[in-house]
Design a protein around this motif. Structure first.
Motif, short mmCIF file in Angstrom:
data_model
loop_
_atom_site.label_atom_id
_atom_site.label_comp_id
_atom_site.label_asym_id
_atom_site.label_seq_id
_atom_site.Cartn_x
_atom_site.Cartn_y
_atom_site.Cartn_z
N ARG A 1 141.94 47.16 82.73
CA ARG A 1 141.82 48.59 83.05
C ARG A 1 142.94 49.00 84.00
NH1 ARG A 1 136.36 48.53 84.71
NH2 ARG A 1 135.64 47.92 82.68
N LEU A 2 143.18 48.14 85.00
CA LEU A 2 144.21 48.44 86.00
C LEU A 2 145.61 48.46 85.38
CD1 LEU A 2 144.57 48.70 89.14
CD2 LEU A 2 144.82 46.21 89.20
N ALA A 3 145.86 47.53 84.46
CA ALA A 3 147.18 47.43 83.84
C ALA A 3 147.46 48.60 82.90
CB ALA A 3 147.30 46.11 83.09
N GLY A 4 146.41 49.22 82.38
CA GLY A 4 146.59 50.41 81.55
C GLY A 4 146.91 50.09 80.11
N PRO A 5 147.55 51.04 79.41
CA PRO A 5 147.70 50.92 77.94
C PRO A 5 148.56 49.75 77.48
CG PRO A 5 148.79 52.91 78.78
CD PRO A 5 148.07 52.31 79.93
N LEU A 6 149.30 49.13 78.39
CA LEU A 6 150.13 47.99 77.96
C LEU A 6 149.33 46.70 77.80
CD1 LEU A 6 153.30 48.33 80.29
CD2 LEU A 6 153.05 49.06 77.92
N ALA A 7 148.06 46.69 78.27
CA ALA A 7 147.31 45.43 78.30
C ALA A 7 146.07 45.45 77.42
CB ALA A 7 146.91 45.13 79.74
N VAL A 8 145.72 44.26 76.94
CA VAL A 8 144.49 44.11 76.15
C VAL A 8 143.66 42.95 76.72
CG1 VAL A 8 145.48 45.02 74.01
CG2 VAL A 8 145.55 42.57 74.45
N LEU A 9 142.36 43.00 76.42
CA LEU A 9 141.44 41.98 76.88
C LEU A 9 141.54 40.76 75.96
CD1 LEU A 9 139.08 41.67 79.00
CD2 LEU A 9 137.56 42.37 77.15
N GLY A 10 141.64 39.58 76.54
CA GLY A 10 141.68 38.38 75.69
C GLY A 10 141.78 37.12 76.50
N GLU A 11 141.48 36.01 75.84
CA GLU A 11 141.54 34.67 76.43
C GLU A 11 142.82 33.97 75.99
OE1 GLU A 11 140.05 32.29 78.20
OE2 GLU A 11 138.56 33.67 79.02
N VAL A 12 143.42 33.23 76.90
CA VAL A 12 144.65 32.53 76.54
C VAL A 12 144.45 31.58 75.36
CG1 VAL A 12 144.35 30.66 78.23
CG2 VAL A 12 146.61 31.22 77.41
N GLU A 13 143.27 31.00 75.24
CA GLU A 13 143.05 30.03 74.17
C GLU A 13 142.76 30.69 72.83
OE1 GLU A 13 140.24 27.06 75.35
OE2 GLU A 13 141.44 26.47 77.08
N GLN A 14 142.64 32.01 72.83
CA GLN A 14 142.38 32.74 71.58
C GLN A 14 143.07 34.10 71.69
OE1 GLN A 14 138.23 32.69 70.73
NE2 GLN A 14 138.56 33.05 68.56
N LEU A 15 144.37 34.09 71.63
CA LEU A 15 145.12 35.33 71.87
C LEU A 15 144.90 36.31 70.71
CD1 LEU A 15 148.44 33.74 73.23
CD2 LEU A 15 146.70 34.99 74.54
N PRO A 16 144.62 37.58 71.04
CA PRO A 16 144.30 38.56 69.99
C PRO A 16 145.56 39.14 69.33
CG PRO A 16 144.08 39.57 72.16
CD PRO A 16 144.49 38.14 72.40
#
Ligand SMILES: C[S@@+](CC[C@H](N)C(=O)[O-])C[C@H]1O[C@@H](n2cnc3c(N)ncnc32)[C@H](O)[C@@H]1O
Length: 203
Positions: A89-104
């Motif tokens: 949320r803080l990073a804004g539109p450049l970021a997405v939610l995800g885990e390093v072991e399962q990159l989206p």
């Protein structure tokens, strides 16, 4: 719950809140500040040698300050991924939610991958690197700025948080990408104190 287990649970909770999965007001202030971990930016940008045709993925991007810096400095396209909802949320539109072991992301989408002061929290480093390699183009490169074993107990990795980190000798760190399928890897020491390691690898 025994006293010992309670103590371990509290250390886990504290580590998550401030660094491993940051959330809350203080974490937002720390990782939203314009110079969060800025000491790592130049060494990482130097080895990645990004330009306007590059597409960068920053893994464990926190508040996204490095993403914005990389974009402004090099003209690259930049995307971040983090498993903390607060950070995304803080990073804004450049970021997405995800885990390093399962990159989206799909295979070969990026020409460069960076990760700043996050790698020592990844529980399975080879799996994480294999996933980074998957999303990299064949001519891509990865730069990981992490905390060295010598930093344990210093302000770079204070106790008890240091007990939750994974620290590697230079030789161990260099071996990890090779196990993950990269063809070349090298480790350097980017700071005078020797508290940091910079891992650079290519598929
Ligand atoms: C110490 S913070 C550093 C943030 C940012 N790279 C910076 O330099 O300001 C570590 C970041 O890595 C993220 N992280 C840790 N483990 C992760 C994982 N397994 N997958 C995705 N993100 C992770 C955390 O949520 C946190 O935002």
């Amino acid at each position: 719950m025994s006293l010992n287990r309670f103590r371990e649970w509290r250390i886990d909770r504290m580590t998550d809140r401030i660094a491993r999965k940051p959330h809350g007001k203080q974490a937002r202030e720390t990782y939203g500040s314009a110079d969060a971990h800025s000491f790592a930016w130049e060494p990482v940008l130097e080895v990645l040698a990004l330009g306007p045709t590059d597409r960068l993925l920053d893994v464990g991007c926190g508040g996204g300050v490095f993403l914005r810096h990389a974009q402004t400095q090099t003209g690259c396209d930049a995307v971040g991924v983090d498993h903390s909802r607060d950070m995304v949320r803080l990073a804004g539109p450049l970021a997405v939610l995800g885990e390093v072991e399962q990159l989206p992301f799909t295979d070969g989408e990026f020409t460069a991958v960076s990760s700043i002061v996050a790698f020592f929290f990844f529980p399975d480093p080879v799996r994480a690197l294999r996933e980074m390699r998957r999303v990299l183009a064949p001519y891509g490169r990865v730069a990981i700025y992490t905390t060295s074993p010598e930093a344990k107990g210093t302000m770079a990795a204070p106790y008890p948080l240091a007990t939750r980190g994974h620290f590697y000798t230079d030789a161990e760190l260099q071996q990890l990408p090779l196990e993950a399928g990269f063809s070349t890897a090298r480790v350097s020491r980017p700071d005078e104190d020797g508290w940091a390691q910079l891992l650079f690898a290519q598929p």
